[in-house]
Structure formats: structure tokens, C-alpha cells
Design an enzyme around this catalytic site. Structure first.
Site, mmCIF file in Angstrom:
data_model
loop_
_atom_site.group_PDB
_atom_site.id
_atom_site.type_symbol
_atom_site.label_atom_id
_atom_site.label_comp_id
_atom_site.label_asym_id
_atom_site.label_seq_id
_atom_site.Cartn_x
_atom_site.Cartn_y
_atom_site.Cartn_z
ATOM 1 N N ASN A 53 0.794 -1.345 -0.005
ATOM 2 C CA ASN A 53 -0.043 -0.059 -0.085
ATOM 3 C C ASN A 53 0.747 1.299 0.197
ATOM 4 O O ASN A 53 0.284 2.323 0.559
ATOM 5 C CB ASN A 53 -0.933 0.123 1.203
ATOM 6 C CG ASN A 53 -1.832 -1.435 1.305
ATOM 7 O OD1 ASN A 53 -1.563 -2.000 2.180
ATOM 8 N ND2 ASN A 53 -2.598 -1.636 0.332
ATOM 9 N N VAL A 110 1.913 6.981 1.012
ATOM 10 C CA VAL A 110 1.208 5.825 1.698
ATOM 11 C C VAL A 110 -0.257 5.841 0.994
ATOM 12 O O VAL A 110 -0.989 6.963 1.031
ATOM 13 C CB VAL A 110 1.175 5.932 3.184
ATOM 14 C CG1 VAL A 110 0.343 4.875 3.659
ATOM 15 C CG2 VAL A 110 2.526 5.985 3.735
ATOM 16 N N CYS A 111 -0.867 4.698 0.760
ATOM 17 C CA CYS A 111 -2.331 4.621 0.397
ATOM 18 C C CYS A 111 -3.200 3.948 1.575
ATOM 19 O O CYS A 111 -2.748 2.685 1.880
ATOM 20 C CB CYS A 111 -2.430 3.647 -0.840
ATOM 21 S SG CYS A 111 -3.870 3.489 -1.523
ATOM 22 N N LEU A 112 -3.615 4.645 2.358
ATOM 23 C CA LEU A 112 -4.458 4.178 3.574
ATOM 24 C C LEU A 112 -5.892 5.101 3.605
ATOM 25 O O LEU A 112 -5.741 6.264 3.477
ATOM 26 C CB LEU A 112 -3.662 4.443 4.863
ATOM 27 C CG LEU A 112 -4.241 4.254 6.085
ATOM 28 C CD1 LEU A 112 -4.310 2.627 6.214
ATOM 29 C CD2 LEU A 112 -3.068 4.678 7.364
#
Length: 160
Positions: A88, A95-97
């Protein structure tokens, strides 16, 4: 009335105080110090430790948190060094969150973001893959995936 930036800085000053009083063990989060010795509350230098008992253990992963003048209406951007190995995390380090995107709420704190990213280390979201190589290994070659994670942890030893 204070400008938007005043609101962001006031909130970040509060966050900094709360963090200094009490923060999770092994984590670092501090505003960057500029060459003239002043502090830039809009950019935080953070370290997220890998959890004990996981393949991330022993790693202290550097993360830059960048806030905008419209914080806390909008989330900060969070970036690891480019090339960071995680399903992610984009090649750029971003950051992909969910809590940094569609799931963002102004009540979310720096502490919650950092702990959320730590949880993501060992519990990635394959449905939101940002890195193909990482995703492929995770799906098809778990031993090699875990090996890459452990190698990366060695690249980021504790700075303390």
C-alpha cells in the site's frame, strides 16, 4: 479571524504537545527544524517501528508527514523513502491508507495516523495495491515477500 494556516498551526502545536506528553513506544514524530533553528510545524519527521513478532520487527521506518494550510479539514500526505517495499505504498513513497483519503476525519490525530500505518505494515490491504511487484509476491510467493520485508527492516535500524 485567523487565516486557515493559523488553524492548522494551532492544531499542530496542540498535537505536538500531546505527543511529547505521551506517545507509543519506539515512534518518533517531530516538526522539522529549519536551518535557522526555527521549527516548521507543517512538516513532521516521523519514525514508525516494526511491531515485535512480525517480519517488520527491528526496522525503524522513516516517514515524512506534510500538512497543508487546510489541515485538519484535509489529511496530511505521508511518504516513506521512494522505493519503500509495501503493498500500500506507491513507488514515490506515498502511503495509500483509507484514513488518509476517503476515510479522513478532522478528529484523526498524528498518533492515530502513525499507529494506523504501523498496523498496515503487517496487515496490508491487497485490494488497494499501490505496488505491483509487492502485490504479486504477497499473492504468489509469501516466503519471498516476507524475506523482502525482513531485508528492508535491516536497512532501517534504530537511530537511537
Amino acid at each position: 479571524m485567523a487565516s486557515g494556516g493559523g488553524i492548522a498551526r494551532a492544531r499542530l502545536a496542540e498535537e505536538r504537545k500531546a505527543w511529547r506528553k505521551n506517545h507509543p513506544h519506539g515512534f518518533v514524530a517531530k516538526p522539522e527544524t529549519l536551518p535557522d533553528g526555527s521549527v516548521n510545524l507543517m512538516v513532521w519527521e516521523c519514525v514508525i517501528p516494526g511491531r515485535e513478532g512480525t517480519d517488520w520487527e527491528g526496522g525503524y521506518f522513516p516517514l515524512i508527514m506534510q500538512f497543508t494550510e487546510d489541515y485538519p479539514t484535509n489529511p496530511p500526505s505521508c511518504k516513506f523513502p521512494s522505493g519503500f517495499f509495501h503493498i500500500n505504498v506507491y513507488d514515490s513513497g506515498a502511503v495509500c491508507l483509507s484514513i488518509l483519503g476517503s476515510g479522513w476525519k478532522p478528529s484523526i490525530t498524528v498518533r492515530q495516523i502513525l499507529v494506523g500505518i504501523q498496523e498496515l505494515f503487517d496487515d496490508p490491504n491487497p485490494n488497494s495495491a499501490a505496488q505491483n511487484i509487492c502485490f504479486e509476491l504477497y499473492k504468489k510467493n509469501m516466503p519471498e515477500y516476507k524475506n523482502r520485508v525482513r531485508q528492508q527492516a535491516k536497512k532501517y535500524p534504530s537511530v537511537l
